[in-house]
Every structure is written in C-alpha cells, then in structure tokens.
Design a protein around this motif. Structure first.
Motif, PDB file in Angstrom:
ATOM      1  N   TYR A  46      -1.834  -0.840  -4.712  1.00 10.83           N
ATOM      2  CA  TYR A  46      -0.554  -1.462  -4.060  1.00 10.83           C
ATOM      3  C   TYR A  46       0.405  -1.633  -5.094  1.00 10.83           C
ATOM      4  N   THR A  47       0.610  -0.859  -5.804  1.00 15.02           N
ATOM      5  CA  THR A  47       1.648  -0.879  -6.711  1.00 15.02           C
ATOM      6  C   THR A  47       1.999   0.562  -7.309  1.00 15.02           C
ATOM      7  N   SER A  48       2.045   1.423  -6.341  1.00 11.10           N
ATOM      8  CA  SER A  48       1.996   3.130  -6.614  1.00 11.10           C
ATOM      9  C   SER A  48       3.489   3.186  -7.305  1.00 11.10           C
ATOM     10  N   ALA A  49       4.348   2.712  -6.867  1.00 11.01           N
ATOM     11  CA  ALA A  49       5.800   3.342  -7.477  1.00 11.01           C
ATOM     12  C   ALA A  49       5.666   2.651  -8.849  1.00 11.01           C
ATOM     13  N   THR A  95       4.640   1.979   1.672  1.00 14.89           N
ATOM     14  CA  THR A  95       5.856   1.936   1.024  1.00 14.89           C
ATOM     15  C   THR A  95       6.773   3.176   1.495  1.00 14.89           C
ATOM     16  N   SER A 145       0.991  -1.143   0.060  1.00 13.32           N
ATOM     17  CA  SER A 145      -0.019  -0.072  -0.019  1.00 13.32           C
ATOM     18  C   SER A 145       0.856   1.144   0.067  1.00 13.32           C
ATOM     19  N   ILE A 146       0.253   2.439  -0.490  1.00 12.48           N
ATOM     20  CA  ILE A 146       1.188   3.860  -0.287  1.00 12.48           C
ATOM     21  C   ILE A 146       1.401   3.748   1.280  1.00 12.48           C
ATOM     22  N   ALA A 147       0.777   3.642   2.142  1.00 13.95           N
ATOM     23  CA  ALA A 147       1.023   3.850   3.322  1.00 13.95           C
ATOM     24  C   ALA A 147       2.287   2.893   3.925  1.00 13.95           C
ATOM     25  N   PHE A 206      10.285   3.312  -2.758  1.00 12.98           N
ATOM     26  CA  PHE A 206       9.650   3.908  -4.052  1.00 12.98           C
ATOM     27  C   PHE A 206      10.854   4.314  -4.911  1.00 12.98           C
ATOM     28  N   THR A 263      10.148   5.673   1.232  1.00 11.58           N
ATOM     29  CA  THR A 263      10.856   6.414   0.466  1.00 11.58           C
ATOM     30  C   THR A 263      11.983   5.551  -0.483  1.00 11.58           C
TER      31      THR A 263
END
Length: 253
Positions: free
Chosen positions: A152-155, A103, A99-101, A108, A105
C-alpha cells in the motif's frame, strides 16, 4: 561570524522539509552544534517559525524541491547569506497510502517528483557550491522502505529504493571533489507521516510494534543525532553507504 564550537562549527547546511518533523529537528540540532542553517520547505508559516526560534544562525526560504529555479535560489541564499555551503540534507518527502490498483499515474508521479527528482535536483544544484567550499556532506533521507518493501505504499517504496541507488552513484561521482554522499534509512519515527502509516496498519488488523525489537517508535531528536554524525567530519571516511535507524525493524522477525 563563524561559530567556533560544536560538532558542526563553521559549517553551513541546507535542509529541505525543515518546517516540521525530522527536518526541523535536524535544523535545531545542527544550529546547536555550531552550524548556520538554511531551512527550506513549502510550509512557510511553520518553517519561518522554526527559523525564528533558532535565531540569527538560521534563515527560512520557500523551496518546492521539484523546481530547479527554487533550488538555485536556495543554494544562492546559503552562499550569499553565510558565505559557503558545506552540507545538504535532502529530507523533504511524501507518501501515498493506497493499493497499486488504486494508485493513479498522477499519484505515483507526485511521489516520484518530490521524493526522487527533488533529491536529484538537490544534489545537482548543491554539489558545485559544496565542492567550492572544499568538500562536505550530502545526506539523502531514504527509509527502511528503501531496504524492505511494504504494501500500500508502492510509489514511496520505489522512490526510497531509488534514493539508495542515486546515493551510491553520486558518491562515486562526487568523491574526487571531497563530497561524501550517504543515505539515512529511518523506520517508524514520531512524525505525522509515520503515525498515518502505523494507524493504517492497525486498521488492517496488524500490530507494527509486535515486530519491532526495541518495542517503540523513534524520536525526531534521535534521528537528528544520526543526521548530525553524517553531516559532521566524524563520518569523514563514510560515503555511498546506508545508515539504518529503525529500532531493529529490518533485522528480521
């Protein structure tokens, strides 16, 4: 000696992420169609085995796509060993499932550096050699997630959208040199990365195949067919474009 038959006869290609999956399939198909191929990866054992299986028309080199030094050495190897460079396939990539939360830095930026910076460095380093050969083709492997988002794959999604934009900017800039730049957008293809994503979706109670018009995932050999088209002169009037290979996933529900 230049090979005199096949859809890539006489061409030299550099393919990243070529130790397994789609990259290895591209290398095998390109060589079968007359190209000489430089396989690049950080998986030395697997990459070396693929090159050895292809034979004298292939060579493996270690390339961390985040390294400018490695890129310079890989392009030099292509021109020193085979006399020219006509095709670059920026295939290397990674995903990070969280999740973004959750992940960080560092998580990413690792995806950004491999997927996006690696693609940029490849274009910047290879373009002069491709231009010196009289022009050619750069194929940037994005994803269907460079067209539509996914949780769930923001990067990964961010980098694959960015590769679309980088492709278009490079196509405009490099077109006068006879260099075409296009992006490939695979959907679910039978690779380790895709299987991990599908398994994660199923664990969340989703059925990814339910949305897929063709009802199956693609094969690496099918992906290699599209890469071959974009690398060859058959796509000579295509540049700055997206080529989607997703079994109809992005057509809609």
């Amino acid at each position: 000696m230049e090979r005199d038959s096949g859809r890539l006869a006489g061409k030299v290609a550099l393919i990243t992420g070529a130790a397994k999956g789609q990259g290895a399939a591209h290398a095998r198909r390109f060589a079968a169609e007359g190209a000489r191929v430089v396989l690049a990866d950080v998986l030395d054992g697997e990459g070396g085995n693929v090159a050895e299986a292809i034979g004298a028309d292939a060579v493996y080199t270690r390339l961390d796509v985040r390294s400018e030094t490695d890129w310079t050495a890989a392009v030099r190897l292509a021109t020193d060993r085979f006399g020219r460079l006509d095709v670059l396939v920026n295939n290397a990539g990674v995903n990070h499932f969280a999740s973004i939360a959750d992940t960080t830095t560092a998580d990413f930026m690792r995806v950004v550096e491999i997927n996006l910076l690696g693609c940029f460095l490849g274009i910047r380093t290879a373009a002069p050699a491709i231009g010196a050969a009289g022009g050619g083709s750069i194929v940037n492997v994005s994803s269907m997630n460079g067209l539509v988002g996914a949780a769930y794959t923001s990067a990964y999604v961010a980098t694959k959208f960015a590769i679309r934009g980088l492709t278009k900017a490079a196509a405009i800039e490099l077109g006068p040199q006879g260099i075409r730049v296009n992006s490939m957008h695979p959907g679910a293809v039978d690779t380790d990365m895709a299987r991990d994503g599908l398994d994660m979706a199923r664990q969340s109670g989703l059925d990814p195949m339910a949305k897929l018009p063709l009802g199956r995932i693609g094969t690496v050999e099918e992906a290699a067919g599209l890469a071959l088209f974009l690398a060859s002169d058959e796509s000579s009037y295509s540049t700055g474009s997206e080529f989607v290979f997703d079994g109809g996933w992005t057509a809609g529900a």
